[in-house]
Design a protein around this motif. Structure first.
Motif, mmCIF file in Angstrom:
data_model
loop_
_atom_site.group_PDB
_atom_site.id
_atom_site.type_symbol
_atom_site.label_atom_id
_atom_site.label_comp_id
_atom_site.label_asym_id
_atom_site.label_seq_id
_atom_site.Cartn_x
_atom_site.Cartn_y
_atom_site.Cartn_z
ATOM 1 N N PHE A 117 0.791 -1.230 0.000
ATOM 2 C CA PHE A 117 0.000 0.000 0.000
ATOM 3 C C PHE A 117 0.825 1.283 0.000
ATOM 4 N N LEU A 118 2.086 1.211 0.407
ATOM 5 C CA LEU A 118 2.928 2.411 0.458
ATOM 6 C C LEU A 118 4.151 2.305 -0.437
ATOM 7 N N GLY A 119 4.416 1.123 -0.991
ATOM 8 C CA GLY A 119 5.582 0.932 -1.850
ATOM 9 C C GLY A 119 6.789 0.456 -1.071
ATOM 10 N N GLU A 120 7.866 0.197 -1.781
ATOM 11 C CA GLU A 120 9.071 -0.359 -1.172
ATOM 12 C C GLU A 120 9.707 0.576 -0.142
ATOM 13 N N LYS A 121 9.642 1.882 -0.383
ATOM 14 C CA LYS A 121 10.214 2.819 0.596
ATOM 15 C C LYS A 121 9.456 2.740 1.913
ATOM 16 N N GLY A 122 8.132 2.612 1.827
ATOM 17 C CA GLY A 122 7.327 2.484 3.039
ATOM 18 C C GLY A 122 7.653 1.219 3.802
ATOM 19 N N ALA A 123 7.821 0.105 3.057
ATOM 20 C CA ALA A 123 8.171 -1.168 3.688
ATOM 21 C C ALA A 123 9.552 -1.099 4.317
ATOM 22 N N TYR A 124 10.470 -0.428 3.638
ATOM 23 C CA TYR A 124 11.841 -0.276 4.139
ATOM 24 C C TYR A 124 11.848 0.483 5.472
ATOM 25 N N VAL A 125 11.135 1.605 5.531
ATOM 26 C CA VAL A 125 11.073 2.402 6.763
ATOM 27 C C VAL A 125 10.374 1.615 7.873
ATOM 28 N N ALA A 126 9.243 0.979 7.530
ATOM 29 C CA ALA A 126 8.491 0.216 8.528
ATOM 30 C C ALA A 126 9.344 -0.897 9.126
ATOM 31 N N GLY A 127 10.037 -1.630 8.259
ATOM 32 C CA GLY A 127 10.827 -2.766 8.718
ATOM 33 C C GLY A 127 11.992 -2.370 9.595
ATOM 34 N N TRP A 128 12.747 -1.363 9.158
ATOM 35 C CA TRP A 128 13.942 -1.006 9.929
ATOM 36 C C TRP A 128 13.601 -0.265 11.221
ATOM 37 N N MET A 129 12.492 0.484 11.241
ATOM 38 C CA MET A 129 12.073 1.114 12.494
ATOM 39 C C MET A 129 11.584 0.063 13.484
ATOM 40 N N TYR A 130 10.943 -0.982 12.959
ATOM 41 C CA TYR A 130 10.510 -2.074 13.833
ATOM 42 C C TYR A 130 11.723 -2.837 14.362
ATOM 43 N N PHE A 131 12.713 -3.013 13.507
ATOM 44 C CA PHE A 131 13.956 -3.654 13.938
ATOM 45 C C PHE A 131 14.633 -2.808 15.017
ATOM 46 N N LEU A 132 14.634 -1.485 14.832
ATOM 47 C CA LEU A 132 15.197 -0.586 15.848
ATOM 48 C C LEU A 132 14.463 -0.764 17.168
ATOM 49 N N ASN A 133 13.137 -0.849 17.099
ATOM 50 C CA ASN A 133 12.329 -1.021 18.302
ATOM 51 C C ASN A 133 12.709 -2.297 19.048
ATOM 52 N N TRP A 134 12.697 -3.433 18.335
ATOM 53 C CA TRP A 134 12.888 -4.703 19.021
ATOM 54 C C TRP A 134 14.344 -4.986 19.378
ATOM 55 N N SER A 135 15.262 -4.503 18.566
ATOM 56 C CA SER A 135 16.670 -4.742 18.907
ATOM 57 C C SER A 135 17.060 -3.948 20.157
ATOM 58 N N THR A 136 16.584 -2.716 20.252
ATOM 59 C CA THR A 136 16.860 -1.929 21.462
ATOM 60 C C THR A 136 16.033 -2.433 22.649
ATOM 61 N N THR A 137 14.795 -2.876 22.383
ATOM 62 C CA THR A 137 13.997 -3.482 23.457
ATOM 63 C C THR A 137 14.676 -4.741 23.962
ATOM 64 N N GLY A 138 15.284 -5.504 23.043
ATOM 65 C CA GLY A 138 16.019 -6.702 23.435
ATOM 66 C C GLY A 138 17.156 -6.381 24.383
ATOM 67 N N ILE A 139 17.856 -5.278 24.111
ATOM 68 C CA ILE A 139 18.930 -4.843 25.011
ATOM 69 C C ILE A 139 18.347 -4.492 26.382
ATOM 70 N N ALA A 140 17.195 -3.791 26.371
ATOM 71 C CA ALA A 140 16.539 -3.445 27.636
ATOM 72 C C ALA A 140 16.111 -4.708 28.376
ATOM 73 N N ASP A 141 15.628 -5.708 27.621
ATOM 74 C CA ASP A 141 15.157 -6.945 28.243
ATOM 75 C C ASP A 141 16.297 -7.721 28.907
ATOM 76 N N ILE A 142 17.410 -7.880 28.188
ATOM 77 C CA ILE A 142 18.506 -8.650 28.792
ATOM 78 C C ILE A 142 19.112 -7.893 29.973
ATOM 79 N N THR A 143 19.059 -6.548 29.911
ATOM 80 C CA THR A 143 19.512 -5.741 31.045
ATOM 81 C C THR A 143 18.591 -5.962 32.241
ATOM 82 N N ALA A 144 17.269 -5.944 31.973
ATOM 83 C CA ALA A 144 16.290 -6.158 33.037
ATOM 84 C C ALA A 144 16.439 -7.554 33.642
ATOM 85 N N ILE A 145 16.628 -8.562 32.785
ATOM 86 C CA ILE A 145 16.786 -9.937 33.271
ATOM 87 C C ILE A 145 17.977 -10.039 34.214
#
Length: 488
Positions: free
Chosen positions: A104-132
């Protein structure tokens, strides 16, 4: 599916979801997730450390009005998941919103969506292992073990579970969610009993008097309630996992509506209900960010080992979050890799039909978090948590924008909306987007952390633009290859 191929296919009206072009990244997955797995993934996404641990500091700052903040944010979170649920029933995909952004938004939209989601979970992962690591240090048996070593062990365990098979992931999430729900229900029964019997809690008689005698619903005014909204939004992060998991279940048309619709009452019961109970049992000033609010209450009535039990639960919640992050980013990165916007190795799958390449990439970033725990153990959690909030807000905004375009195409006769729909479109989407952007803007009022986080946005934008110029040729080549296969 490439942008050009999707546009070509979209030119012909569709009346059957099965006729929708499939995302190339969806091929090869097993369908081993059962209805109970998806339902518990939805619950697990709605209940985490944001409630078990974060509610203490927020109650201290905002008072009983925190329940209103949880309710308001919960309603908008439900809108997001409802919109995603409709897109899932239109075309189930393990690439989830990245796949829909591509269409619905084209490849640029998918690119931004994917890498921002990766930023979210990769940094959340760091927060999670720190919390653990921090939660594990609570017990004297582990006090002498370095924080970074505990973080590394936790990462290794969850990585192993993710790489074995999606069934093991589902089982792990199922039991993590059972522990969290059972704990909350147990506490709520105790809280209701204390209210009904007027049993003193730390010298206070529970009831409405606890609120009225300590400044009312808004003891510090409206501004603290507004400021906690951004943190409350992050507490609901992972609800979108339902969309990713739908790509690996045999009957998404039956499972997804049930899981999505149940989110609203879960928010009302577990988040709003438990916060109201906490506010009726003790004044907000007695809660703190350093201790779970449930531990605060239970310790006041002399429950033995309350701290140990709740520490185990928040440890479980952090493990669950890390587990979900590795799972979802593995699928998202594979969808992107098949379109050329992520490294090729992230498209690889093992014999168990697990996209191990993307999982290992996320794990590699988390290993950097282990280093962060080694260098600055005291600040590691706070640093990454705020960066993650940028990722989740952008992801939710993209989901709503995708849904707006989807509805517009449906009105033009290009696609067919399923019977399970987001209501009051486009008002719902626009209102939700405005709310999420407002939450982002609220971070400016926090000069210590929030303002510095917002200043990262230009840097992230530059990195995204530079990355796009690095992959656009490969994306174009992949699109040409797919288009030539479609026209043969």
């Amino acid at each position: 599916m490439s942008k050009d191929a999707v546009n070509t296919a979209a030119a012909t009206p569709r009346t059957d979801a099965a006729a929708v072009p499939a995302d190339a990244g969806d091929a090869g997955y097993s369908k081993d997730l059962k209805a109970r797995h998806v339902n518990m993934i939805a619950i697990g996404g709605a209940i985490g450390t944001g409630l078990f641990l974060g509610a203490g500091g927020r109650l201290h700052n905002a008072g009983p009005a925190l329940a209103i903040a949880y309710l308001v944010c919960g309603i908008f979170a439900f809108f997001v998941v409802r919109a995603l649920g409709e897109l899932v029933l239109y075309r189930p995909s393990s690439g989830s919103f990245v796949s829909y952004a591509r269409e619905f938004l084209g490849e640029k939209g998918a690119y931004v969506a994917g890498w921002m989601y990766f930023l979210n979970w990769s940094t959340t992962g760091i927060a999670d292992i720190t919390a653990i690591a921090l939660y594990t240090h609570y017990w004297s048996l582990f006090t002498d073990i370095p924080q970074w070593m505990l973080a590394l062990v936790a990462l290794a365990v969850v990585l192993a579970v993710n790489l074995i098979s999606v069934k093991y992931f589902g089982e792990m999430e199922f039991w993590f969610a059972i522990i969290k729900v059972a704990t909350l229900i147990g506490f709520m029964f105790i809280g209701i009993f204390l209210l009904a019997t007027q049993h003193e809690v730390g010298g206070q008689t529970p009831g409405l008097g606890v609120i009225t005698d300590n400044g009312g619903v808004f003891p510090h005014g409206m501004m603290p309630v507004v400021l906690v909204m951004q943190g409350v939004i992050f507490a609901y992060a992972a609800l979108e996992l339902v969309g990713v998991a739908a790509g690996e279940t045999a009957e998404p048309e039956k499972v997804v509506p049930r899981a999505v619709n149940s989110i609203m009452w879960r928010v009302g019961l577990f988040y709003v209900g438990s916060v109201v109970l906490l506010a009726l049992l003790l004044p907000g000033s007695l809660y703190s960010a350093d201790q779970s609010p449930f531990v605060t209450v239970l310790s006041k009535i002399g429950v033995p080992a309350a701290g140990d039990v709740m520490n185990l639960v928040v440890l479980t919640a952090a493990m669950s979050s890390l587990n979900s992050g590795l799972y979802s980013t593995g699928r998202i990165l594979r969808s992107m890799a098949m379109a050329g916007s992520a490294p090729k190795f992230t498209a690889r799958m093992n014999r168990s039909q697990v996209p191990y390449g993307g999982i290992l990439l996320t794990c590699a970033v988390c290993v950097l978090g282990v280093g962060l725990n080694f260098l600055v153990p005291a600040q590691a959690f706070e640093i990454v948590l705020n960066v993650a909030s940028l990722g989740i807000i952008s992801t939710w905004v993209i989901i709503m924008v995708c849904h707006l375009v989807f509805v517009r195409r449906a009105k033009a006769g290009q696609v067919t909306r399923p019977s399970f729909r987001l209501f009051a479109s486009p008002v719902t989407e626009i209102t939700t987007i405005a709310f999420l952007l407002a939450c982002l803007g609220m971070m400016w009022n926090d000069p210590e952390v929030g303002r510095r986080t917002l200043l990262l946005i230009p840097l992230i934008a530059v990195m995204l633009v530079a990355g796009w110029f690095g992959v656009r040729r490969r994306v174009s080549q992949t699109a040409d290859q797919e288009l030539s296969q479609l026209t043969k």
